[in-house]
Design an enzyme around this catalytic site. Structure first.
Site, PDB file in Angstrom:
ATOM      1  N   ALA A  70      37.106  48.051  31.741  1.00  0.00           N
ATOM      2  CA  ALA A  70      36.007  49.000  31.561  1.00  0.00           C
ATOM      3  C   ALA A  70      35.427  49.027  30.133  1.00  0.00           C
ATOM      4  O   ALA A  70      34.209  48.869  29.968  1.00  0.00           O
ATOM      5  CB  ALA A  70      36.467  50.389  32.010  1.00  0.00           C
ATOM      6  N   GLN A  93      45.580  40.054  37.161  1.00  0.00           N
ATOM      7  CA  GLN A  93      45.260  40.366  35.761  1.00  0.00           C
ATOM      8  C   GLN A  93      46.519  40.714  34.976  1.00  0.00           C
ATOM      9  O   GLN A  93      46.564  40.520  33.760  1.00  0.00           O
ATOM     10  CB  GLN A  93      44.274  41.540  35.679  1.00  0.00           C
ATOM     11  CG  GLN A  93      42.854  41.211  36.110  1.00  0.00           C
ATOM     12  CD  GLN A  93      42.618  41.526  37.571  1.00  0.00           C
ATOM     13  OE1 GLN A  93      43.536  41.469  38.388  1.00  0.00           O
ATOM     14  NE2 GLN A  93      41.386  41.850  37.925  1.00  0.00           N
ATOM     15  N   ASP A 123      38.842  53.043  35.203  1.00  0.00           N
ATOM     16  CA  ASP A 123      37.457  52.563  35.291  1.00  0.00           C
ATOM     17  C   ASP A 123      36.472  53.719  35.394  1.00  0.00           C
ATOM     18  O   ASP A 123      35.308  53.595  35.020  1.00  0.00           O
ATOM     19  CB  ASP A 123      37.293  51.619  36.477  1.00  0.00           C
ATOM     20  CG  ASP A 123      37.932  50.284  36.145  1.00  0.00           C
ATOM     21  OD1 ASP A 123      39.150  50.157  36.304  1.00  0.00           O
ATOM     22  OD2 ASP A 123      37.203  49.390  35.666  1.00  0.00           O
ATOM     23  N   ASN A 166      41.098  53.176  39.205  1.00  0.00           N
ATOM     24  CA  ASN A 166      41.632  52.065  38.405  1.00  0.00           C
ATOM     25  C   ASN A 166      41.988  50.951  39.383  1.00  0.00           C
ATOM     26  O   ASN A 166      41.844  51.087  40.609  1.00  0.00           O
ATOM     27  CB  ASN A 166      42.846  52.523  37.586  1.00  0.00           C
ATOM     28  CG  ASN A 166      43.253  51.488  36.548  1.00  0.00           C
ATOM     29  OD1 ASN A 166      42.418  50.997  35.783  1.00  0.00           O
ATOM     30  ND2 ASN A 166      44.517  51.097  36.527  1.00  0.00           N
ATOM     31  N   LYS A 167      42.452  49.848  38.852  1.00  0.00           N
ATOM     32  CA  LYS A 167      42.744  48.661  39.665  1.00  0.00           C
ATOM     33  C   LYS A 167      43.562  48.990  40.905  1.00  0.00           C
ATOM     34  O   LYS A 167      44.506  49.793  40.830  1.00  0.00           O
ATOM     35  CB  LYS A 167      43.477  47.644  38.774  1.00  0.00           C
ATOM     36  CG  LYS A 167      43.884  46.347  39.433  1.00  0.00           C
ATOM     37  CD  LYS A 167      42.755  45.611  40.108  1.00  0.00           C
ATOM     38  CE  LYS A 167      41.576  45.358  39.189  1.00  0.00           C
ATOM     39  NZ  LYS A 167      40.361  44.903  39.926  1.00  0.00           N
TER      40      LYS A 167
HETATM   41  O1  MRU Z   1      38.632  44.272  37.895  1.00  0.00           O
HETATM   42  P1  MRU Z   1      39.021  44.481  36.471  1.00  0.00           P
HETATM   43  O2  MRU Z   1      39.941  43.443  35.953  1.00  0.00           O
HETATM   44  O3  MRU Z   1      37.821  44.693  35.583  1.00  0.00           O
HETATM   45  O4  MRU Z   1      39.825  45.867  36.483  1.00  0.00           O
HETATM   46  C1  MRU Z   1      40.272  46.373  35.266  1.00  0.00           C
HETATM   47  C2  MRU Z   1      41.054  47.622  35.393  1.00  0.00           C
HETATM   48  O5  MRU Z   1      41.240  48.165  36.458  1.00  0.00           O
HETATM   49  C3  MRU Z   1      41.538  48.232  34.116  1.00  0.00           C
HETATM   50  O6  MRU Z   1      42.758  48.883  34.300  1.00  0.00           O
HETATM   51  C4  MRU Z   1      40.490  49.248  33.633  1.00  0.00           C
HETATM   52  O7  MRU Z   1      39.221  48.670  33.565  1.00  0.00           O
HETATM   53  C5  MRU Z   1      40.843  49.824  32.314  1.00  0.00           C
HETATM   54  S1  MRU Z   1      40.728  48.655  31.013  1.00  0.00           S
HETATM   55  C6  MRU Z   1      41.132  49.445  29.592  1.00  0.00           C
END
Ligand code: MRU
Length: 413
Positions: free
Chosen positions: A67, A218, A259, A269-270
């Site tokens: 994010a 990730q 997010d 979040n993810k």
């Molecule tokens: O799909 P992504 O890799 O962009 O998802 C990222 C996440 O879910 C992170 O945990 C979130 O963006 C926080 S990053 C500080």
């Protein structure tokens, strides 16, 4: 037990930077530079995007992701459009141009509110400067500087999140994290990364459990790589192992990023974050959301209103892998030479896998997607889930550690 935590015992200097602005020496034009996170950790390509479309594609394909990094990417995308593509000759035309660019980049992904936050912030600055009577050339230079300042500000915010969160960790804590909310997910340092790096340097964190984070890994690809680069002891687990590791008594806190955080504290979040929160609550383990105020969206009352990104089912039906091929005998080298003599070579597989082989420096590299499910199996692939506020112990932000009922006032200050 009282512990002297004022001494820094660990060197955490080797943390990767995700996105930056520079001049591309090949054509002397400015570019948005980023590490291609789709190919990490086995290939560390640096991409240079000189057009809005390039940054947009990088966002959609997750070459840049996380994010806070998306907020900076949105701002830099508009600035690169202004520098390299806008043909506007008047301030009004230029404002219309960058507004259209902002609208386009804001739609690249739906869930992380930081994307539109970054675009809005840069446009607001541009409109204010225009209202103050600046000339077009000054306005253009101004947003380039502003976008870079946003990256610097993001790092400062992450360091503040780290400073706020570290004291919550008792000496030697073992934490578990999901996805990547480290330096790669921000301009630099990370939100969860901020807490881990700061607390590790103070001996408050001794070990990090890294959730693999299917389907795009990730955690396994990015967080594990970051932790190892920074020298933070870590162990990779699959997402399905997290509850069992908690049950074993090996986790003192769960730290995740966000997010989008709604007015009531519900947090997107993810995908997989919700299961961790449920398991953490069951085992009495604190569950912290580490995020900047820019991730708070007070226009949404609850998590049910958060738009959740659905991604291509291929991400779940198979594995994407990029790597370097190092043939260790002459016959193999000759075979790869022949294969790649006309440029990148796509190899087709009867089972549906896909592979492209290409030359890279003096070696060869591949991009592959390997199917490991029945072909055409129906797939549901949401990229995020929503954790209800009641499962969140606290929100670690740059203005301090907040309870859910402090979110709205913190965001509006
Ligand atoms: O799909 P992504 O890799 O962009 O998802 C990222 C996440 O879910 C992170 O945990 C979130 O963006 C926080 S990053 C500080």
């Amino acid at each position: 037990m009282s512990v002297d935590l004022n001494h820094v015992t660990h060197d955490i200097s080797n943390i990767p930077r995700s996105i930056w602005w520079d001049i591309d020496s090949t054509n002397n034009q400015p570019g948005v530079f980023l590490i291609d996170q789709t190919r990490l950790p086995l290939i560390g390509d640096i991409l240079c995007c000189q057009k809005l479309e390039g940054v947009e594609l990088a966002i959609k394909t997750l070459a840049v992701r996380g994010a806070p990094a998306l907020g900076v990417a949105a701002a830099m995308a508009i600035a690169i459009f202004s520098e390299n593509e806008s043909t506007a000759e008047t301030v009004d035309d230029w404002l219309a141009d960058i507004s259209a660019a902002a609208q386009r980049i804001s739609q690249a992904r739906p869930t992380a509110v930081n994307l539109s936050w970054g675009a809005d912030r840069l446009c607001t600055f541009a409109y204010e400067q225009a209202a103050a009577g600046l000339e077009l050339s000054e306005l253009k230079a101004g947003i380039v500087e502003f976008a870079q300042q946003m990256a610097a500000d993001d790092e400062a915010v992450n360091r503040a999140i780290g400073a706020a969160g570290a004291p919550l960790m008792a000496e030697g804590s073992r934490v578990l994290t999901h996805c990547n909310a480290g330096s790669l997910a921000t301009a630099y340092f990370g939100t969860v990364g901020g807490v881990i790096y700061t607390a590790y340097a103070q001996n408050r964190i001794s070990h990090v459990w890294v959730d693999e984070t299917r389907p795009l890994n990730q955690g396994g690809r990015l967080t594990a790589w970051e932790m190892m680069a920074a020298g933070v002891p870590c162990t990779l687990i699959s997402d399905s192992m997290a509850a069992s590791v908690m049950q074993s008594g090996w986790v003192d806190a769960v730290l995740v990023g966000a997010d989008r955080i709604c007015a009531n504290g519900d947090t997107a979040n993810k995908i997989g974050t919700l299961s961790l929160a449920v398991a953490a609550r069951h085992f009495g383990i604190p569950f912290y959301v580490c995020a900047p105020l820019s991730t708070i969206d007070t226009t949404l009352a609850t998590g049910s209103e958060i738009p959740i990104e659905k991604r291509d089912g291929r991400e779940l039906a198979g594995f994407t892998v990029a790597g370097i091929i190092l043939p260790d005998d002459e016959a193999s080298s000759n075979a790869f030479d022949l294969l790649t003599s006309g440029g990148p070579r796509n190899i087709s597989f009867k089972q549906g896998h896909e592979m492209s082989i290409y030359r890279k420096g003096g070696a060869y590299a591949f991009d592959a997607w390997f199917l490991n499910t029945p072909p055409d199996v129906p797939v549901y692939n949401p990229a995020f889930d929503v954790t209800p506020a009641e499962l969140v112990t606290a929100y670690i932000t740059e203005v301090g550690v907040l309870a859910a009922d402090q979110i709205v006032s913190a965001a509006s200050e």
